[in-house]
Scaffold this active site. Structure first.
Site, PDB file in Angstrom:
ATOM      1  N   ASP A  78      48.892  35.476  47.308  1.00 25.63           N
ATOM      2  CA  ASP A  78      47.541  34.950  47.119  1.00 25.63           C
ATOM      3  C   ASP A  78      47.532  33.644  46.326  1.00 25.63           C
ATOM      4  O   ASP A  78      46.714  32.760  46.578  1.00 25.63           O
ATOM      5  CB  ASP A  78      46.672  35.988  46.407  1.00 25.63           C
ATOM      6  CG  ASP A  78      46.318  37.160  47.314  1.00 25.63           C
ATOM      7  OD1 ASP A  78      46.341  36.979  48.550  1.00 25.63           O
ATOM      8  OD2 ASP A  78      46.028  38.249  46.792  1.00 25.63           O
ATOM      9  N   GLY A  79      48.457  33.495  45.368  1.00 29.72           N
ATOM     10  CA  GLY A  79      48.505  32.259  44.596  1.00 29.72           C
ATOM     11  C   GLY A  79      48.830  31.054  45.463  1.00 29.72           C
ATOM     12  O   GLY A  79      48.230  29.985  45.320  1.00 29.72           O
ATOM     13  N   ASN A 152      37.996  31.094  44.668  1.00 29.58           N
ATOM     14  CA  ASN A 152      37.590  32.360  44.058  1.00 29.58           C
ATOM     15  C   ASN A 152      36.508  32.184  42.999  1.00 29.58           C
ATOM     16  O   ASN A 152      35.374  32.609  43.186  1.00 29.58           O
ATOM     17  CB  ASN A 152      38.803  33.057  43.432  1.00 29.58           C
ATOM     18  CG  ASN A 152      39.573  33.901  44.421  1.00 29.58           C
ATOM     19  OD1 ASN A 152      39.128  34.120  45.542  1.00 29.58           O
ATOM     20  ND2 ASN A 152      40.738  34.367  44.027  1.00 29.58           N
ATOM     21  N   GLU A 153      36.886  31.573  41.861  1.00 27.05           N
ATOM     22  CA  GLU A 153      35.941  31.519  40.752  1.00 27.05           C
ATOM     23  C   GLU A 153      36.348  30.485  39.723  1.00 27.05           C
ATOM     24  O   GLU A 153      37.495  30.034  39.671  1.00 27.05           O
ATOM     25  CB  GLU A 153      35.828  32.884  40.057  1.00 27.05           C
ATOM     26  CG  GLU A 153      36.981  33.255  39.146  1.00 27.05           C
ATOM     27  CD  GLU A 153      38.226  33.749  39.841  1.00 27.05           C
ATOM     28  OE1 GLU A 153      39.289  33.094  39.684  1.00 27.05           O
ATOM     29  OE2 GLU A 153      38.155  34.785  40.534  1.00 27.05           O
ATOM     30  N   ASP A 182      31.921  36.889  25.884  1.00 25.79           N
ATOM     31  CA  ASP A 182      33.262  36.333  25.713  1.00 25.79           C
ATOM     32  C   ASP A 182      33.505  35.161  26.651  1.00 25.79           C
ATOM     33  O   ASP A 182      34.386  34.329  26.410  1.00 25.79           O
ATOM     34  CB  ASP A 182      34.325  37.403  25.977  1.00 25.79           C
ATOM     35  CG  ASP A 182      34.474  38.368  24.817  1.00 25.79           C
ATOM     36  OD1 ASP A 182      33.710  38.248  23.839  1.00 25.79           O
ATOM     37  OD2 ASP A 182      35.360  39.241  24.897  1.00 25.79           O
ATOM     38  N   THR A 193      35.999  39.847  44.922  1.00 23.60           N
ATOM     39  CA  THR A 193      36.977  40.936  44.842  1.00 23.60           C
ATOM     40  C   THR A 193      38.113  40.593  43.873  1.00 23.60           C
ATOM     41  O   THR A 193      39.119  41.307  43.835  1.00 23.60           O
ATOM     42  CB  THR A 193      37.568  41.232  46.233  1.00 23.60           C
ATOM     43  OG1 THR A 193      38.079  40.014  46.803  1.00 23.60           O
ATOM     44  CG2 THR A 193      36.510  41.810  47.153  1.00 23.60           C
ATOM     45  N   TYR A 195      38.547  38.361  39.874  1.00 27.74           N
ATOM     46  CA  TYR A 195      38.159  38.533  38.469  1.00 27.74           C
ATOM     47  C   TYR A 195      36.727  39.046  38.357  1.00 27.74           C
ATOM     48  O   TYR A 195      36.403  39.873  37.497  1.00 27.74           O
ATOM     49  CB  TYR A 195      38.308  37.193  37.756  1.00 27.74           C
ATOM     50  CG  TYR A 195      38.297  37.239  36.242  1.00 27.74           C
ATOM     51  CD1 TYR A 195      38.112  38.426  35.536  1.00 27.74           C
ATOM     52  CD2 TYR A 195      38.487  36.073  35.506  1.00 27.74           C
ATOM     53  CE1 TYR A 195      38.108  38.447  34.155  1.00 27.74           C
ATOM     54  CE2 TYR A 195      38.486  36.084  34.120  1.00 27.74           C
ATOM     55  CZ  TYR A 195      38.292  37.275  33.452  1.00 27.74           C
ATOM     56  OH  TYR A 195      38.288  37.298  32.082  1.00 27.74           O
ATOM     57  N   LEU A 197      35.113  41.092  40.208  1.00 28.48           N
ATOM     58  CA  LEU A 197      35.066  42.544  40.403  1.00 28.48           C
ATOM     59  C   LEU A 197      35.541  43.269  39.150  1.00 28.48           C
ATOM     60  O   LEU A 197      34.924  44.251  38.711  1.00 28.48           O
ATOM     61  CB  LEU A 197      35.932  42.924  41.603  1.00 28.48           C
ATOM     62  CG  LEU A 197      35.995  44.413  41.944  1.00 28.48           C
ATOM     63  CD1 LEU A 197      34.627  44.933  42.351  1.00 28.48           C
ATOM     64  CD2 LEU A 197      37.015  44.654  43.052  1.00 28.48           C
ATOM     65  N   ASN A 251      44.345  29.513  37.788  1.00 26.18           N
ATOM     66  CA  ASN A 251      45.481  28.626  38.028  1.00 26.18           C
ATOM     67  C   ASN A 251      45.530  27.422  37.107  1.00 26.18           C
ATOM     68  O   ASN A 251      46.613  27.018  36.681  1.00 26.18           O
ATOM     69  CB  ASN A 251      45.444  28.151  39.488  1.00 26.18           C
ATOM     70  CG  ASN A 251      46.366  26.986  39.760  1.00 26.18           C
ATOM     71  OD1 ASN A 251      45.912  25.852  39.900  1.00 26.18           O
ATOM     72  ND2 ASN A 251      47.654  27.247  39.791  1.00 26.18           N
TER      73      ASN A 251
END
Length: 305
Positions: A78-79, A152-153, A182, A193, A195, A197, A251
């Site tokens: 995935d990375g 993703n995010e 935080d 799906t 972080y 999630l 990343n």
């Protein structure tokens, strides 16, 4: 005949060897082949003495990966897929993702299915699914300090992570939202799906035109995940005086000073995934995350007299 690309994780011997095999396969069929490593899509972490260390989004495309390229094969986990999306989305190149990693949530197929996958590619027997990406920017004194593409995010938090932060978040033309937590996450449906999630956000099926805002360990029972239209840009203003760090797709990061702000919006570039069969998102959730598995005590049907 055509032009194909290969992006691979050069830290994995199996990915390197497979890249060579695929290169020979395409060249034997008369295709031109261009190779690049996934390292080019890694943005790199900034340091306190160098708060902004990045390449502009359009400059992430590797040499030779252009509009003449029909598709690219991505070899890794995935990375590597996340890196390849940052590299190839600005060029609009569709990618076939082959899992040589572990989880492989974003990958389409496996090495043992490679011959069939390559044959389908050559014959054009596939569809392309576009996934929304984010343009994430750090604004400093009215000017652009840092930017990145995100599939993703993005996450904004203090170092170390376990420390209360205060944020003011503006979504579109809506009133500012105050959040004490935080950190905060802005996630795409693809990232729902990841972080998001783990932080308690909902799973969002791909193709739904929304983003979500998730406080990390909020200091209020009223602070919960918020889902909103991806047509609305987001601006985040840190309301505390500590230095924060912004991380994209787990990343890369950029240090943020108290007077900086983050701007997040739907990117004009999409991640373009090649699908060899009809996408089945619930099947992936079941196989990778165990969602929706039959319960051991599921009742059986009984005929009544």
């Amino acid at each position: 005949m055509g032009k194909a690309g290969i992006v691979y994780n050069d830290n994995k011997p199996i990915a390197c060897n497979t890249a060579k095999d695929i290169t020979r396969y395409f060249k034997a069929a008369g295709w031109d082949v261009v190779l690049a490593t996934g390292v080019g899509g890694i943005l790199g972490y900034s340091r306190p003495e160098l708060p902004a260390c990045y390449s502009k989004i359009e400059n992430m495309v590797p040499p030779g990966f252009d509009a003449d390229m029909a598709f690219a094969v991505v070899l890794g986990g995935d990375g590597t897929v996340l890196s390849a999306c940052r590299q190839l989305a600005p060029a609009g190149i569709p990618i076939l993702t082959i899992n040589t990693g572990h989880m492989g949530f974003l990958t389409e197929t496996y090495l043992n299915q490679l011959p069939e996958a390559l044959s389908a590619l050559m014959e054009g027997q596939y569809t392309v699914e576009d996934r929304v990406m984010l343009t994430v920017q750090v604004i400093h004194e009215g000017g652009l300090l840092w930017e990145a593409l995100s599939l993703n995010e993005m996450v904004l938090h203090k170092e170390p992570l376990t420390g209360m932060c205060h944020f003011e978040v503006e979504i579109g033309a809506h009133a500012l939202v105050d959040i004490a937590a935080d950190g905060v996450i802005i996630s795409t449906p693809t990232g729902s799906t990841a972080y998001a999630l783990a932080a308690g956000g909902p799973v969002i099926t791909p193709g739904v035109s929304v983003l979500q805002l998730i406080p990390i360990c909020p200091h209020s029972l009223a602070s919960r995940a918020l889902v909103f239209s991806d047509a609305e840009p987001v601006e985040i203003f840190p309301a505390n005086r500590q230095q924060l760090i912004l991380v994209v797709d787990g990343n890369a990061g950029c240090y943020m000073l108290p007077d900086d702000r983050v701007r997040v919006q739907k990117s004009p570039f999409s991640a373009r995934f090649i699908r060899l069969s009809s996408p089945e998102f619930f099947k992936i959730l079941r196989e990778k995350l165990g969602w929706g598995l039959p319960h051991i005590a599921k009742p059986t049907s009984v005929e009544l007299p």
